[in-house]
Design an enzyme around this catalytic site. Structure first.
Site, short mmCIF file in Angstrom:
data_model
loop_
_atom_site.label_atom_id
_atom_site.label_comp_id
_atom_site.label_asym_id
_atom_site.label_seq_id
_atom_site.Cartn_x
_atom_site.Cartn_y
_atom_site.Cartn_z
N LYS A 282 1.05 -1.13 0.09
CA LYS A 282 -0.13 -0.15 -0.03
C LYS A 282 0.82 1.27 -0.18
CE LYS A 282 -4.22 1.40 2.19
NZ LYS A 282 -5.20 0.88 3.58
N GLU A 367 -19.31 -6.75 10.11
CA GLU A 367 -20.47 -5.96 11.13
C GLU A 367 -21.48 -6.93 11.62
OE1 GLU A 367 -18.57 -3.03 8.18
OE2 GLU A 367 -19.54 -4.87 8.00
N ARG A 395 -25.75 -3.34 7.29
CA ARG A 395 -25.27 -4.62 7.09
C ARG A 395 -25.41 -5.52 8.40
NH1 ARG A 395 -19.49 -4.52 4.15
NH2 ARG A 395 -20.70 -6.06 2.86
#
Length: 637
Positions: A282, A367, A395
């Site tokens: 990244k 979640e 969610r």
């Protein structure tokens, strides 16, 4: 003309000589750093997928072969290679979306900026290809290792593996991070793959050595090849994927474009589901991002391209107020614990984690699990605080309803980025929670208007131990403090019509961060001789009985909120008045029930008519109309 400027579509990229690809990759990184530094955006993830995306578009035939990005924040390079090189208004009204956008390009199939979904889309597309006889097409899904912590991804993998002759290539973009370092058993497994020499290399070495032996060489090699499974287990623990029935290639250096191309071509030729495991970094190629410990510039505001220094932000953020109060609560109560779904820093829980490292649980992008695990923590005698963005609460609605509320467990959900968030577009506006949570029994819902109310309401929420509580607050800088001038039951009174001698024409119910706008609206109406009382309910579920009492004293009631209008606080107020047999007109002001294009919060609120000027004009007309009707209904003298 630069190499990048010569690429108008993937066909141009395919024609480019191999020895020119490194220069193209450099130009893409230079472009991204220069452009995103001026607008803000997801710079770190995109710097990490430059070579990978180049390889994808050289091997596959987009859009004939759909390329799906999960979660989509790493699609900037894809945009550049598919004819979208004007980043001057990235994530701004009228400019490019920060995620894939079907309205922008035929190369964008899904606007899947909620994580762990791309594999399910891929499964469906591959099944459609098979059923319709499109056997020469391949569906490609690019998923980060962080998104593989979501259960939905594994449900999809289970189904993809069943279709042995369905052409699906799954590229695992493994940089060891979601926002922050990826955690959990899967992360440990992938880390072991990253650190282990490939078994294919070991097998090739054995083949070369054994085949040199006379007579017995080839038979012996075949026998050893039959032991491939055991060799994999010993050399490279990739069986997690292959036990599902998925062919596995890797791990591969995701910054070696040619190595990625070779792997992708092998995967495409296989004709069934294949996982290509690419190791990337990244922030690759930009030292400030590579060295940024927190999230390697996952998402930034405007920054200095030379130094990486962020433009200073003014004012205290809602997120930081929440973080500070959590630390204070943690010091006072040993039973308070925190849960985050791979967003420790973005939700403001990092200070709590630093102070109480044993009382924070990062469950990954999961979640649903977070909510039910919180119920278990509460059953065990603790009080969990689950910090998520408001849009991601959608969610885990079933878990909030059936696993927490049904069992009357004391769990507090703190919803950051509630209401209009703007820049990230339709999928990130937190405009659904005030509606969907209205149907949950035993749940209390608090909406603070300023920093002091956030602190107060968080404490009140955590004090509840016989049912779930929710505290929701917006993105950005905290609004100026608005002191109450009085109380009505548990509500705060912010303006009182009777205090100015005016008639009690309008009761204006201000929900959370809309309080400032409502007070400004009341002042505008007062200038026209209209008497307005402004109340902040603080808790919008259940509604305070005093609200009905206050409403009975006024001609008109209006509710202003930054949530979708359907089924939210306005509808709850209207229902409460009907239940009390009060025949009082109710106007509800909120966000139109639509998927909104990306734009700044204030721009969207203005488009929705949620400014003091617009509200004052509409309410002036409403009050005048109902005042006239009241006069007509009065008996003649």
């Amino acid at each position: 003309m630069t190499l990048l400027e010569s690429i108008g579509n993937p066909d141009d990229l395919k024609k480019l000589a191999v020895d020119r690809l490194p220069r193209l990759a450099d130009e893409i990184r230079e472009f991204l750093i220069a452009e995103v530094s001026r607008t803000g955006g997801h710079i770190g993830p995109n710097l990490g997928v430059v070579e990978l995306t180049i390889a994808l578009h050289r091997v596959f035939d987009s859009p004939r072969d759909p390329i799906l990005f999960d979660t989509g924040h790493q699609s900037y390079v894809h945009k550049l290679l598919t004819g979208r090189q004007d980043f001057s208004r990235l994530r701004q009204q009228g400019g490019l979306s920060g995620y894939p956008s079907r309205a922008e390009s035929e190369h964008d199939f899904v606007e899947n900026s909620h994580a762990s979904t791309a594999l399910s889309y891929a499964d469906g597309l591959a099944k459609a290809n098979q059923l319709l006889g499109r056997t020469d097409r391949t569906v490609v899904a690019v998923i980060g290792d962080g998104a593989l912590t979501g259960g939905m991804a594994w449900e999809a993998l289970n189904n993809i593996a069943e279709g042995r002759d369905r052409r699906v290539v799954i590229v695992v973009n493994d940089n060891g991070r979601s926002y922050s370092p990826t955690i959990g058993g899967l992360a440990d497994h992938l880390a072991s793959l990253r650190m282990t020499q490939g078994y294919e290399q070991v097998l090739d070495m054995a083949k070369n050595a054994i085949n040199r032996a006379p007579v017995v060489g080839p038979p012996l090699y075949e026998a050893l090849h039959g032991l491939k499974k055991g060799l994999k287990d010993a050399i490279q623990p990739q069986v997690l994927f292959e036990d599902l029935g998925l062919k596995y290639l890797g791990p591969i250096d995701g910054h070696d474009e040619q190595a990625v191309e070779r792997a992708l071509r092998r995967a495409r030729a296989f004709g069934g589901p294949v996982i290509v495991h690419c190791i990337t970094q990244k922030g690759k190629g930009y030292a400030p991002a590579e060295n940024h410990e927190e999230d390697q510039f996952h998402a930034t505001g405007v920054f200095d391209a030379e130094t990486g220094e962020a433009k200073p932000k003014s004012g205290l953020s809602w997120t930081s107020v929440f973080g500070e109060e959590m630390v204070a609560l943690g010091a006072e109560r040993d039973d308070v614990v925190a849960i985050t779904a791979a967003m420790l820093h973005p939700t403001g829980l990092a200070p709590f984690a630093e102070a109480y490292p044993d009382r924070v649980y990062d469950v990954g992008i999961a979640e649903q699990h977070a909510a039910t695990s919180a119920a278990g923590l509460a059953m065990g005698g603790l009080h969990p605080v689950v910090a998520v963005y408001a849009t991601f609460l959608n969610r885990c609605f079933d878990q909030v309803l059936m696993d927490v509320a049904l069992h009357r467990q004391g769990v507090t959900f703190c919803l950051d980025r509630a209401g209009i968030t703007g820049d990230d577009g339709a999928s990130h506006n937190g405009m659904w929670d005030l509606s969907i949570l209205q149907v949950v029994p035993n749940l209390g819902l608090a909406v603070p208007r300023d920093a002091q109310r956030l602190r107060e309401l968080l404490r009140e929420a955590v004090a509840v131990d016989d049912g779930p509580t929710v505290v929701r607050y917006p993105k950005g800088t905290v609004a100026p403090e608005i002191p109450a001038i009085g109380k009505a039951g548990g509500m705060d009174v912010l303006r009182r019509a009777g205090d100015t001698g005016a008639t009690e024409d309008l009761l204006l119910v201000a929900v959370g961060s809309m309080a400032q706008t409502c007070c400004e609206t009341a002042d505008r109406l007062a200038d026209q001789g209209i008497g307005v009382t402004v109340v902040d309910p603080r808790w919008v579920k259940p509604l305070d009985p005093a609200l009905v009492t206050e409403a009975a004293r006024h001609r008109v009631v209006a509710v202003v909120e930054d949530n979708g209008r359907v089924g939210a606080v306005g509808d709850a107020v209207a229902r409460a008045l009907r239940d009390a047999d009060l025949d009082i007109p109710v106007r509800t002001f909120g966000i139109e029930q639509d998927f909104l294009d990306h734009a700044k919060r204030d721009v969207i609120l203005a488009e929705m008519g949620l400014t003091s000027q617009d509200l004052a004009r509409k309410l002036t007309e409403t009050v005048a109309r109902h005042t006239e009707r009241s006069r007509e209904d009065e008996p003649a003298q």
